[in-house]
Enzyme design. Sequence first.
Site, short mmCIF file in Angstrom:
data_model
loop_
_atom_site.label_atom_id
_atom_site.label_comp_id
_atom_site.label_asym_id
_atom_site.label_seq_id
_atom_site.Cartn_x
_atom_site.Cartn_y
_atom_site.Cartn_z
N ASP A 1 0.88 -1.16 0.00
CA ASP A 1 0.00 0.00 0.00
C ASP A 1 0.92 1.22 0.00
O ASP A 1 2.13 1.12 0.31
CB ASP A 1 -0.96 0.01 1.19
CG ASP A 1 -2.13 0.98 0.96
OD1 ASP A 1 -2.05 1.80 0.02
OD2 ASP A 1 -3.12 0.92 1.71
C1 BGC Z 1 -4.82 3.52 -0.10
C2 BGC Z 1 -4.91 2.54 -1.24
C3 BGC Z 1 -4.69 3.25 -2.55
C4 BGC Z 1 -3.33 3.93 -2.50
C5 BGC Z 1 -3.00 4.69 -3.76
C6 BGC Z 1 -3.53 4.33 -0.15
O1 BGC Z 1 -3.55 5.37 0.78
O2 BGC Z 1 -4.89 2.83 1.13
O3 BGC Z 1 -6.15 1.89 -1.24
O4 BGC Z 1 -4.77 2.36 -3.62
O5 BGC Z 1 -3.32 4.86 -1.43
O6 BGC Z 1 -3.78 5.82 -3.86
#
Ligand code: BGC
Length: 732
Positions: A228
């Site tokens: 993530d």
């Molecule tokens: C989120 C993800 C997301 C990623 C990219 C993170 O903060 O938890 O779900 O895909 O950011 O934006």
Amino acid sequence: MGVPELSAFTVAQKAALCLGSDMWHTAPIPEHDVEALVLSDGPHGLRRQPDGGDHAGIGGSLPATCFPPAVALGSAWDPELAREVGAAIAREARAQGVAVVLGPGINIKRSPLCGRNFEYVSEDPHLAGRVAAGLVEGLQGEGVGACVKHFAANNQETDRLRVNAEVDERTLREIYLPAFEHVITTARPWTVMCAYNKVNGTYASQHRWLLTEVLREEWGFDGLVMSDWGAVADRVPALAAGLDLEMPPHLGVSDRAIVEAVADGTLPEEVLDTAVARVLRLVERARARTAADMADPAHHALARRAAAACMVLLRNDGVLPLASTGRIAVVGAFATTPRYQGAGSSQVNPTRVDSPFDELVAALPDAKVDYAAGFGIDDPSEDAALAEEAVRVAAGADVVVAYLGLPAIAESEGFDRTHIDLPTAQTDLLARLGGAGAPVVVVLANGSAVRTAPWEQHAAAVLECWLGGQAVGGAIADVLTGAADPGGRLAETIPLRLEDTPSYLNFPGEEGLVRYGEGVFVGYRGFDAAGREVAYPFGHGLSYTTFAYDDLAVRVSGTDVTVEVTVSNTGGRTGREVAQLYVGDPEAAVARPPRELKGFAAVELGPGEQRRITFALHARDLSYWSSTERGWLLEGGEFTIEVGASSRDIRQSATVTVGAPRPRPPLTAGSSLDEWLADADGAARLREAAGAAAILGDAELRRVIGNFPLGRLAAFPAMGITDDVLRRLGVV
Ligand code: BGC
């Protein structure tokens, strides 16, 4: 053109490939013809940031169709619809040069407070897995990769980057992992995104058991694991645990750490090679996709059809569908400014947004439709003038349609809610409208469950629309007028009170730790086990017609169970029913939920039509995860098979006996006296070895000390279970 052999790359190039090159791209290695891939949120539409975009990028992404977020799509109980939506998102991804869409998100809704519940499918893993598999198949069928997230136990936003989720293995296996397992083993996603949080003391990004043993060795995942965004605490242990790609890249730090670890031998180069091979495989997979046209108008129509299929009609005294003539008072600022998606990384810049008010007016040309805002959309405080005007507009109307919901500031990625109530400005207004005489239809817009108990006595009908995507305005008109049957069923329980929810005492934890104290009793599993009343149960949702369930037939063959039931439309309109199959094991060695969803089937039937539905259950559907055996255990015996229209509207049930060898753990000096005596063979051996030992014949004494391990009884020679007896039994 294939990708080059691993031997062509230097260690530095390999390290670079295990990091992105910026916020949204994998690293290109031009000298080896390895191009950068574009990764983009996800999950219910694209959030393609133009090159150079920021992270949150709430407003700045390229326009894309905003389909119903997972909270809504999950409520449709329709994997085929999810497949259609996934395919449409993939076509837009191809048009925008995106290789991997960062979704679906399939974490279990452990508490209605989780700020990100609008991005997740359900409180139930069976349902979440089926809907998510549909999305993944839709995306990947069009040549675009999916990214199943957030693996695992990311069930809250509070302290999400650090919190340690303490979850026992049985609970992980039965509740938090099965949706991932189903998607990975059936839809074979190209990528998985690890969670931010720790699981039982180890960051998900460094969790070898999760990322390698379970994901790859048990489930056979053959794709790439990415972090993530910002989830990597320590790049080298993460790589060794099975995390292939770090996003966004901590350039100059993570890549250097990898190179140094290979140089000093702390990271075997084969481990790096394995990760690089997975990155290159992703690059190769993505090359097969072709360009597509953007802004397909059919996508807006699909978003509208999908939104109608997701809406859950909670109650209806007959006021819906609306009559086509007469005076309708539309009240509520959400009628002109709909809330149709949640905030954070999933926020799509829509191609257009339908106004619920305009769509209703267009759908009812022979009715007179007036409007008053009634309350401020962003401000939960009361506005006497707005409320007064709404009451005036409602006076003399034949029906009032009140568009209520949570303000956008109430729920978002990044924080959890603290309560589950609608703003009092709205409920106070509703009480006044309800007292005025005309029936009030409440149309709800919210990303996660809200309490209905305090106000629903003022409503003749309640339509839960969730956050329905950019076409929700038209979809509401379709359902209110009866052009579409409300297709949705609850994918999460609506409690009477927040305090009733099984996770209440353990959410969101404190001092960096959240204990999943309710264990497997999440959502309806917990409400049913405690016999607690709910406002609306999991699986509930009304149609404009009625259905009957008949002729349940259950056949057992070994450990397979086939269930058949006939569903008939007994009303006067065409409608959609979702038949739900629940399984229970009333006598089990461990505490089990009274019922668990193990199958569902949607049928659309005209008046008088009927259909025979077949469900197939296998050993796993009847089993629990045994912590002592560290495996799935099917305990032979009786199982309840229930089919119904919700978890609390069971229409047909049967009890069947499934034979399975009863697990017999070996008897040792550590086994209790009761365990020895409960086992026919063990009891006979003990009687022979102990002879006329007093304790064996003394039922009263045995009640007191029956739970003593045999070996400990040897310290009480008067009991007759001496060291000699233990020796004769061969256990010392
Ligand atoms: C989120 C993800 C997301 C990623 C990219 C993170 O903060 O938890 O779900 O895909 O950011 O934006």
